[in-house]
Design a protein around this motif. Structure first.
Motif, PDB file in Angstrom:
ATOM      1  N   VAL A 106      23.008  -1.027  54.680  1.00 56.51           N
ATOM      2  CA  VAL A 106      24.080  -0.390  53.918  1.00 56.51           C
ATOM      3  C   VAL A 106      23.808   1.093  53.699  1.00 56.51           C
ATOM      4  N   LEU A 107      22.548   1.498  53.706  1.00 60.63           N
ATOM      5  CA  LEU A 107      22.225   2.915  53.565  1.00 60.63           C
ATOM      6  C   LEU A 107      22.613   3.686  54.824  1.00 60.63           C
ATOM      7  N   GLU A 108      22.374   3.098  55.998  1.00 60.36           N
ATOM      8  CA  GLU A 108      22.831   3.717  57.246  1.00 60.36           C
ATOM      9  C   GLU A 108      24.358   3.772  57.276  1.00 60.36           C
ATOM     10  N   GLU A 109      24.990   2.731  56.756  1.00 61.56           N
ATOM     11  CA  GLU A 109      26.454   2.703  56.722  1.00 61.56           C
ATOM     12  C   GLU A 109      26.992   3.831  55.846  1.00 61.56           C
ATOM     13  N   ALA A 110      26.345   4.075  54.723  1.00 59.93           N
ATOM     14  CA  ALA A 110      26.769   5.172  53.855  1.00 59.93           C
ATOM     15  C   ALA A 110      26.660   6.507  54.585  1.00 59.93           C
TER      16      ALA A 110
END
Length: 331
Positions: free
Chosen positions: A307-311
């Motif tokens: 989810v951090l890469e997605e952000a």
């Protein structure tokens, strides 16, 4: 994006009053209850990843209101009475159960308080939010090493990490601004003083020699792998922490010269590290950020994506005008 109008990418949209450019889309990451998983359609909740993703998106101008309120409503009842948090795994049906201790209590506590402050309505913190912040603040203070002024990972792990402490510095800085917004002026001054003092301590403890990289830990053994060693060096730039450097842009260019090829090959770590791409945008290097996004999209929502890469991907996709410059031109 009006890069000439403001000094910093992460603070740009709020400083220039441009409003939200888009909503932070957590479809596939956030369930109907509000829980945010680490991976796409995943079965594991780590509050650190969820909160850091929300904060990055918020500070970059994405609208996190719906996702953040749902997340806060889900997580707050699961905060321990001592202020700490766990990580969560599936239980029966659609329920979640605590299954592991958090990895870094210090940064997690600080960022949780930061999230509550940035999402607080203008008429002040709700009562249960205020109570949660009080518990978190007390627990965080217990993790501060009185001798060095550096925060320890947890009560059971006395090591202090560079990245954690910079995240705490950033959280205190944001909290000070938000307390000012809410009219809590004396608290705002105290938070600001804590942030300034912590910044000095970080430099004293982790940057012991001029013209050398930051140490990543107070432990004597230093890991030279891409994570944590190389990644830790970008944190002062990413989180706007002033250092003793006279030319941060030149320092980042030197970092790219040393690590760009390996970073963009996605061979140095399990994850592609979009935080580096966000740091590139901080310095107006849109082409490096675009190169990362173009290459990383093939990994999106796979096992090497979180989810951090997605952000990071959504921030870059929503706020950069892409061009056709090939990655090879940047090598």
């Amino acid at each position: 994006m009006k890069f000439l109008a403001c000094l910093s990418f992460i603070t740009m949209l709020s400083a220039c009053s441009l409003g939200y450019s888009a909503s932070f889309d957590l479809e596939g990451y956030q369930d109907k209850q509000g829980a945010i998983t680490v991976h796409y359609q995943g079965d594991y909740v780590d509050p650190y990843f969820a909160i850091k993703s929300l904060l990055l998106a918020h500070h970059a101008g994405l609208d996190i209101q719906h996702a953040a309120y749902a997340w806060i409503e889900w997580l707050m009842p699961r905060q321990r009475s001592n202020g700490l948090f766990d990580r969560f795994c599936p239980a029966d049906g659609s329920e979640w159960r605590d299954c592991e201790n958090a990895d870094s209590d210090d940064a997690l506590l600080a960022m949780w308080m930061e999230l509550l402050y940035v999402m607080a309505p203008s008429n002040g913190l709700p009562r249960d939010w205020h109570s949660s912040i009080a518990k978190s603040s007390l627990q965080l203070e217990r993790l501060r090493d009185k001798r060095t002024g550096i925060y320890r990972i947890s009560a059971s792990n006395p090591a202090g990490l560079l990245m954690d402490n910079i995240e705490i510095y950033a959280a205190l800085s944001t909290i000070s601004r938000e307390q000012q917004r809410l009219g809590a002026h004396s608290h705002s001054r105290l938070s600001y003083k804590k942030a300034v003092k912590l910044r000095h301590r970080i430099i004293q403890v982790f940057h012991t020699k001029a013209n050398t990289p930051f140490l990543v830990s107070t432990q004597t053994a230093q890991d030279e792998q891409f994570y944590p060693h190389a990644v830790a060096q970008i944190y002062p730039w990413l989180h706007h922490m002033p250092t003793n450097s006279l030319n941060a842009r030149a320092d980042f260019n030197a970092w790219l010269h040393k690590y760009r090829k390996g970073w963009l090959s996605f061979e140095n770590d399990d994850y592609p590290w979009g935080l580096v791409a966000l740091t590139a945008v901080e310095f107006g290097d849109q082409q490096t950020a675009q190169c990362w996004a173009n290459r990383a999209r093939t990994l999106r929502n796979g096992e090497r994506w979180n989810v951090l890469e997605e952000a990071a991907f959504q921030i870059i996709s929503n706020n950069i005008k892409f061009n056709d410059v090939p990655c090879e031109a940047l090598q």
